[in-house]
Design an enzyme around this catalytic site. Structure first.
Site, PDB file in Angstrom:
ATOM      1  N   VAL A 100       2.512  15.360 -11.521  1.00  0.00           N
ATOM      2  CA  VAL A 100       1.865  14.814 -12.722  1.00  0.00           C
ATOM      3  C   VAL A 100       0.422  15.323 -12.761  1.00  0.00           C
ATOM      4  O   VAL A 100      -0.358  15.043 -11.832  1.00  0.00           O
ATOM      5  CB  VAL A 100       1.897  13.275 -12.721  1.00  0.00           C
ATOM      6  CG1 VAL A 100       1.211  12.740 -13.980  1.00  0.00           C
ATOM      7  CG2 VAL A 100       3.331  12.761 -12.632  1.00  0.00           C
ATOM      8  N   HIS A 104      -4.346  11.613  -9.163  1.00  0.00           N
ATOM      9  CA  HIS A 104      -3.897  10.332  -8.628  1.00  0.00           C
ATOM     10  C   HIS A 104      -3.906  10.391  -7.113  1.00  0.00           C
ATOM     11  O   HIS A 104      -3.513  11.389  -6.519  1.00  0.00           O
ATOM     12  CB  HIS A 104      -2.488   9.959  -9.130  1.00  0.00           C
ATOM     13  CG  HIS A 104      -1.471  11.042  -8.984  1.00  0.00           C
ATOM     14  ND1 HIS A 104      -1.415  12.135  -9.813  1.00  0.00           N
ATOM     15  CD2 HIS A 104      -0.446  11.198  -8.096  1.00  0.00           C
ATOM     16  CE1 HIS A 104      -0.404  12.914  -9.458  1.00  0.00           C
ATOM     17  NE2 HIS A 104       0.196  12.369  -8.401  1.00  0.00           N
ATOM     18  N   HIS A 106      -2.133   8.602  -3.997  1.00  0.00           N
ATOM     19  CA  HIS A 106      -1.070   7.708  -3.548  1.00  0.00           C
ATOM     20  C   HIS A 106      -1.648   6.868  -2.413  1.00  0.00           C
ATOM     21  O   HIS A 106      -2.202   7.422  -1.453  1.00  0.00           O
ATOM     22  CB  HIS A 106       0.116   8.483  -2.974  1.00  0.00           C
ATOM     23  CG  HIS A 106       0.792   9.429  -3.912  1.00  0.00           C
ATOM     24  ND1 HIS A 106       2.065   9.211  -4.395  1.00  0.00           N
ATOM     25  CD2 HIS A 106       0.417  10.621  -4.440  1.00  0.00           C
ATOM     26  CE1 HIS A 106       2.433  10.219  -5.167  1.00  0.00           C
ATOM     27  NE2 HIS A 106       1.447  11.095  -5.208  1.00  0.00           N
TER      28      HIS A 106
HETATM   29  P1  AMP Z   1       2.797  13.821  -7.431  1.00  0.00           P
HETATM   30  O1  AMP Z   1       3.958  14.605  -6.930  1.00  0.00           O
HETATM   31  O2  AMP Z   1       1.727  13.642  -6.394  1.00  0.00           O
HETATM   32  O3  AMP Z   1       2.254  14.359  -8.739  1.00  0.00           O
HETATM   33  O4  AMP Z   1       3.330  12.358  -7.669  1.00  0.00           O
HETATM   34  C1  AMP Z   1       3.734  11.849  -8.892  1.00  0.00           C
HETATM   35  C2  AMP Z   1       4.219  10.455  -8.648  1.00  0.00           C
HETATM   36  O5  AMP Z   1       4.294   9.780  -9.884  1.00  0.00           O
HETATM   37  C3  AMP Z   1       5.609  10.349  -8.013  1.00  0.00           C
HETATM   38  O6  AMP Z   1       5.510   9.643  -6.770  1.00  0.00           O
HETATM   39  C4  AMP Z   1       6.432   9.607  -9.049  1.00  0.00           C
HETATM   40  O7  AMP Z   1       7.358   8.726  -8.472  1.00  0.00           O
HETATM   41  C5  AMP Z   1       5.357   8.877  -9.826  1.00  0.00           C
HETATM   42  N1  AMP Z   1       5.696   8.535 -11.205  1.00  0.00           N
HETATM   43  C6  AMP Z   1       6.206   9.352 -12.160  1.00  0.00           C
HETATM   44  N2  AMP Z   1       6.357   8.676 -13.315  1.00  0.00           N
HETATM   45  C7  AMP Z   1       5.908   7.426 -13.094  1.00  0.00           C
HETATM   46  C8  AMP Z   1       5.795   6.248 -13.897  1.00  0.00           C
HETATM   47  N3  AMP Z   1       6.187   6.234 -15.191  1.00  0.00           N
HETATM   48  N4  AMP Z   1       5.298   5.127 -13.347  1.00  0.00           N
HETATM   49  C9  AMP Z   1       4.919   5.121 -12.045  1.00  0.00           C
HETATM   50  N5  AMP Z   1       4.987   6.196 -11.236  1.00  0.00           N
HETATM   51  C10 AMP Z   1       5.490   7.329 -11.740  1.00  0.00           C
END
Ligand code: AMP
Length: 121
Positions: A100, A104, A106
């Site tokens: 995304v 962010h 985690h």
């Molecule tokens: P990354 O790979 O670091 O970009 O992580 C993206 C994270 O966003 C993943 O752990 C997904 O599970 C999480 N994610 C995607 N869509 C949503 C959503 N609508 N609400 C909460 N988390 C999400």
């Protein structure tokens, strides 16, 4: 990489997609990851349009950076993972496997997170 205002976290910020909110202030939103990888798995995002940590560090105001940093620690305390420890991950760009394109962190914890990363095969 230019910021994509249609990424899923931008939609969450605009209220177009729901989230399970755990924290919010003027600069920061935190919500539960939809596919939790540990007992505690929360995503912390700045409200500004920053695609990753590089853009954030280079373009955000000092107030935004201070708020984000302090919020991460405050949320870890509120989630009760600060004492036993937790993992902070900011996947960045293609090699970092960022899915995304909105910065962010985690916050993962509530149980051991295991080794940092697998060695290459
Ligand atoms: P990354 O790979 O670091 O970009 O992580 C993206 C994270 O966003 C993943 O752990 C997904 O599970 C999480 N994610 C995607 N869509 C949503 C959503 N609508 N609400 C909460 N988390 C999400």
């Amino acid at each position: 990489m230019a910021y994509d205002p249609n990424n899923i976290f931008a939609k969450i910020l605009r209220g177009e997609i729901p989230c399970v909110k755990v924290y919010e202030d003027d600069h920061v939103l935190a919500f539960k990851d939809i596919q939790p990888k540990r007992n505690v798995h929360v995503l912390v995002i700045p409200k500004g349009p920053y695609e990753d940590m590089t853009a954030f560090a280079e373009k955000a105001t000092d107030a935004e950076i201070a708020a984000y940093t302090r919020a991460v620690a405050k949320i870890a305390r509120e989630l009760k993972v600060a004492e036993k420890g937790y993992r902070l991950i900011a996947n960045t760009g293609a090699d970092g496997h960022q899915e995304v394109p909105h910065l962010h962190f985690h916050i993962l914890g509530g149980e051991p997170c295991g080794p940092m990363i697998k060695a290459k095969d």
